[in-house]
Design an enzyme around this catalytic site. Structure first.
Site, short mmCIF file in Angstrom:
data_model
loop_
_atom_site.label_atom_id
_atom_site.label_comp_id
_atom_site.label_asym_id
_atom_site.label_seq_id
_atom_site.Cartn_x
_atom_site.Cartn_y
_atom_site.Cartn_z
N THR A 1 0.86 -1.18 0.00
CA THR A 1 0.00 0.00 0.00
C THR A 1 0.90 1.23 0.00
O THR A 1 2.06 1.16 0.39
CB THR A 1 -0.92 0.00 1.24
OG1 THR A 1 -1.69 -1.20 1.24
CG2 THR A 1 -1.87 1.18 1.25
N ASP B 1 -8.93 -9.18 1.53
CA ASP B 1 -9.50 -8.22 2.48
C ASP B 1 -10.98 -8.51 2.76
O ASP B 1 -11.58 -7.90 3.65
CB ASP B 1 -9.34 -6.78 1.98
CG ASP B 1 -7.98 -6.19 2.36
OD1 ASP B 1 -7.27 -6.81 3.18
OD2 ASP B 1 -7.63 -5.11 1.85
N GLY C 1 0.12 -0.01 5.34
CA GLY C 1 0.38 -0.93 6.46
C GLY C 1 -0.81 -1.71 6.96
O GLY C 1 -0.85 -2.03 8.16
N GLY C 2 -1.81 -2.02 6.12
CA GLY C 2 -2.96 -2.80 6.57
C GLY C 2 -3.63 -2.08 7.74
O GLY C 2 -3.78 -0.86 7.71
N SER D 1 -11.60 -2.16 3.76
CA SER D 1 -10.21 -1.69 3.71
C SER D 1 -9.88 -0.93 4.99
O SER D 1 -10.77 -0.46 5.70
CB SER D 1 -10.05 -0.75 2.51
OG SER D 1 -8.83 -0.06 2.57
N SER D 2 -8.60 -0.79 5.27
CA SER D 2 -8.17 0.06 6.39
C SER D 2 -7.61 1.39 5.91
O SER D 2 -7.14 2.20 6.72
CB SER D 2 -7.08 -0.65 7.21
OG SER D 2 -7.61 -1.81 7.81
N ASN E 1 -2.64 -4.65 -1.96
CA ASN E 1 -2.77 -5.46 -0.74
C ASN E 1 -1.42 -5.90 -0.21
O ASN E 1 -0.76 -5.12 0.45
CB ASN E 1 -3.73 -6.63 -0.90
CG ASN E 1 -4.16 -7.17 0.46
OD1 ASN E 1 -4.17 -6.41 1.43
ND2 ASN E 1 -4.47 -8.44 0.56
N1 GLY Z 1 -5.22 -3.88 1.46
C1 GLY Z 1 -5.13 -3.19 2.67
C2 GLY Z 1 -6.33 -2.38 2.96
O1 GLY Z 1 -7.00 -1.94 2.07
O2 GLY Z 1 -6.64 -2.21 4.11
#
Ligand code: GLY
Length: 588
Positions: free
Chosen positions: A390, A432, A483-484, A461-462, A410
């Site tokens: 990301t 996700d 970073g997720g 998503s985060s 991702n």
């Molecule tokens: N792929 C990480 C997010 O969208 O949270």
């Protein structure tokens, strides 16, 4: 608890209750600034600003360039979110909007597709992991509706970077070497666009030149034909061939039908400021705002009291921060998903009465078991991946306009399946979704059935692109991260550092951070907080002691996101790229 019951409970509650900085990762500018996680990408955006372009022009040029120079993190094989605030744009007037170009489940997706498949690592490393890419459609939509420069100008720096190449830095080498070790001998042979072009057959070292003429040609097709240069024609054929070869289900119709969606950003009041954030299917905005709102009600760093805030986040405040995050992540797990497919109580989760009741359950002396947070229980523990695919970019232009944009494929190099002939990796965003009910995804996140795959649905998503306005509606900060789930905690701590603790942008981004995502029930500390002692500015030993004495379990983590921040005050613009990844801002 149903949404109706949650809402009813809330009603009841309501009734009751310029010259470059000395630090290479930072810079000060007067007119406009771009902070991306690669110097060439920041420079591409700054070039557009110098040509008289606005923040959207700069963001789109930066993003296309990131596709070439950060192919492990984002790119035209992925998707993203963009929050736009142009208070007084000479061409468009006042604009307040958000663009959702998240990747989308193909028409053939089913809720149990990952529970029934025999493919190994199906949701992360097979072509079933690939969702329909949205980046090209989203960027061109933003440019057409809110930009001012032409496609050829915007795409030029990205095409040049693909043709001339970029120099591999430490961050790229680490990602490329890690990925090279994961590829089987067969995959090394049948994926030359990844193995040879991007990974240099596993031999890549810092300073190597990475050229990618295939992606340069794909970008040139986009410059010439617009979205048809990607979703139809040769590039589309490359994507479909790659998916078919690796067990995927994406069709030509899936590509042709992809559409970005324009939506209203979340507006949230925090400490007298207005936060503009991304609504679902991003969980970032809701989780960030919920955590900030609870922290404010808990009196984090003196918020809500007339006393000035302390200069740095002290040990006692850290417990309050962690408890706020535990509530917000617990609600993330239960409630959030794509609102086009199920009812999501976005407004409820960030409304004042709900935040007040969540804050009231926090014990300042001790942390509590997971079931006490948010509205549900769960149980899992799984290590976080080494990195994530990301990238975030922040822009402010000379008219006070701002763009916060986060994009992703991702995991690092996404599915590790390249569109051979087009020079980019396809995402693995399907992971996700809730892929196997009750089990965590690659980021250790357990999510509800609301987030199961369905045709045309966008996975939760985060990503948390965020713009902050002062009481007069002027942009004072633009931030976001990769970073997720650590995107949310990283963005929150950097914003608190800048806005509450008055740290300069360079320090706000560089300061060590922690992470808690409710489950696993552990506070994870970056190395400087694990090893640091009383000499550290943050007094790491006292911080650890304060957490342990309140019952927290501590763990270690390499990095809590990679954050790009721009702040604005009377002296100008202060841009900082996270030293954790090696970006450098640019501007004028
Ligand atoms: N792929 C990480 C997010 O969208 O949270």
């Amino acid at each position: 608890m149903t949404i109706t019951r949650l809402a009813a409970a809330l009603v009841a509650i309501a009734c009751v209750a310029a010259p470059a900085s000395a630090q290479p990762h930072a810079g000060d500018f007067q007119l406009g600034a771009v902070a991306a996680d690669h110097p060439l990408a920041s420079e591409a955006g700054a070039q557009m600003l110098r040509l008289g372009g606005n923040a959207v022009d700069a963001a789109v040029a930066t993003s296309f360039t990131l596709s070439v120079v950060r192919p492990q993190s984002c790119g035209i094989g992925g998707g993203g979110f963009m929050v736009i605030y142009l208070p007084d744009d000479p061409t468009h007037g006042r604009v307040l909007t958000a663009i959702n170009y998240r990747e989308t489940a193909p028409a053939g997706a089913t809720p149990d597709m990952f529970e029934t498949t025999e493919l190994p690592d199906a949701s992360t490393r097979s072509a079933l992991a690939v969702a329909v890419p949205g980046t090209v459609a989203g960027l061109l939509y933003a440019l057409d509706h809110y930009g001012t420069l032409d496609r050829a100008t915007i795409l030029r720096p990205a095409i040049d970077a693909g043709e001339a190449g970029f120099t591999a830095d430490a961050s790229y080498v680490q990602a490329a070497r890690t990925t090279a070790k994961k590829l089987t001998p067969e995959q090394r042979t049948d994926r030359p666009a990844l193995w040879e072009t991007l990974l240099h057959e596993g031999q890549i070292t810092e300073g190597d030149l990475v050229r990618n003429p295939q992606q340069a040609a794909a970008l040139a097709a986009i410059a010439e034909h617009g979205r048809d240069g990607f979703y139809a024609g040769t590039v589309a054929e490359h994507i479909l061939r790659a998916c078919a070869a690796h067990g995927g289900i994406i069709t030509a119709a899936d590509l042709r039908d992809y559409q970005p969606a324009e939506i209203k950003p979340l507006l949230f009041t925090f400490d007298g400021k207005t936060i503009l954030a991304m609504p679902p299917p991003s969980s970032g905005g809701v989780t960030l705002c919920e955590a900030l709102g609870i922290a404010e009600r808990l009196g984090y760093a003196g918020l809500g009291s007339p006393a000035p805030n302390p200069p740095a986040p002290g040990p006692d405040n850290t417990h309050l921060l962690v408890e706020s995050l535990k509530h917000a992540f617990a609600d993330r797990a239960e409630w959030l998903a794509d609102p086009a497919f199920c009812a999501v109580p976005t407004d409820t989760l960030i409304c004042a009465p709900y935040l007040t009741v969540r804050a009231a359950t926090v014990d300042p002396a001790h942390t509590q078991p997971p079931a006490s947070y948010g509205t549900r229980n769960g149980d899992t523990a799984r290590a976080l991946p080494e990195d994530s695919g990301t990238s975030h970019l922040s822009v402010i232009d000379q008219w006070g306009g701002a763009v916060a944009c986060t994009e992703t494929i991702n995991l690092e190099f996404g599915s590790m399946i390249p569109a051979e002939g087009a020079g980019f990796c396809l995402n693995n965003e399907m992971d996700d979704f809730t892929t196997i009910r009750g089990q965590p995804n690659a980021f250790g996140l357990v999510q509800s059935d609301r987030n199961l795959p369905q045709p045309g649905k966008r996975p939760l998503s985060s990503m948390s692109p965020t713009i902050v306005l002062d009481a007069h509606g002027q942009v004072i900060a633009v931030a976001g991260a990769s970073g997720g789930p650590r995107i949310i905690t990283g963005t929150m701590q950097v914003l608190l550092n800048a806005l509450v603790h008055d740290m300069p942008a360079a320090d706000a981004v560089a300061a060590p951070r922690l992470h808690h995502q409710w489950m696993p029930d552990q506070v994870r500390l970056e190395p400087r907080l694990c090893a640091g002692g009383p000499d550290e500015a943050t007094n790491a030993a006292a911080l650890r002691e304060a957490l342990i004495s309140r019952g927290h379990t501590l763990g270690a983590i390499d990095a809590v996101g990679v954050v790009q921040l721009i702040t604005r005050d009377d002296s100008g613009l202060h841009a900082a790229c996270d030293p954790r990844k090696g970006g450098r801002p640019a501007g004028h």
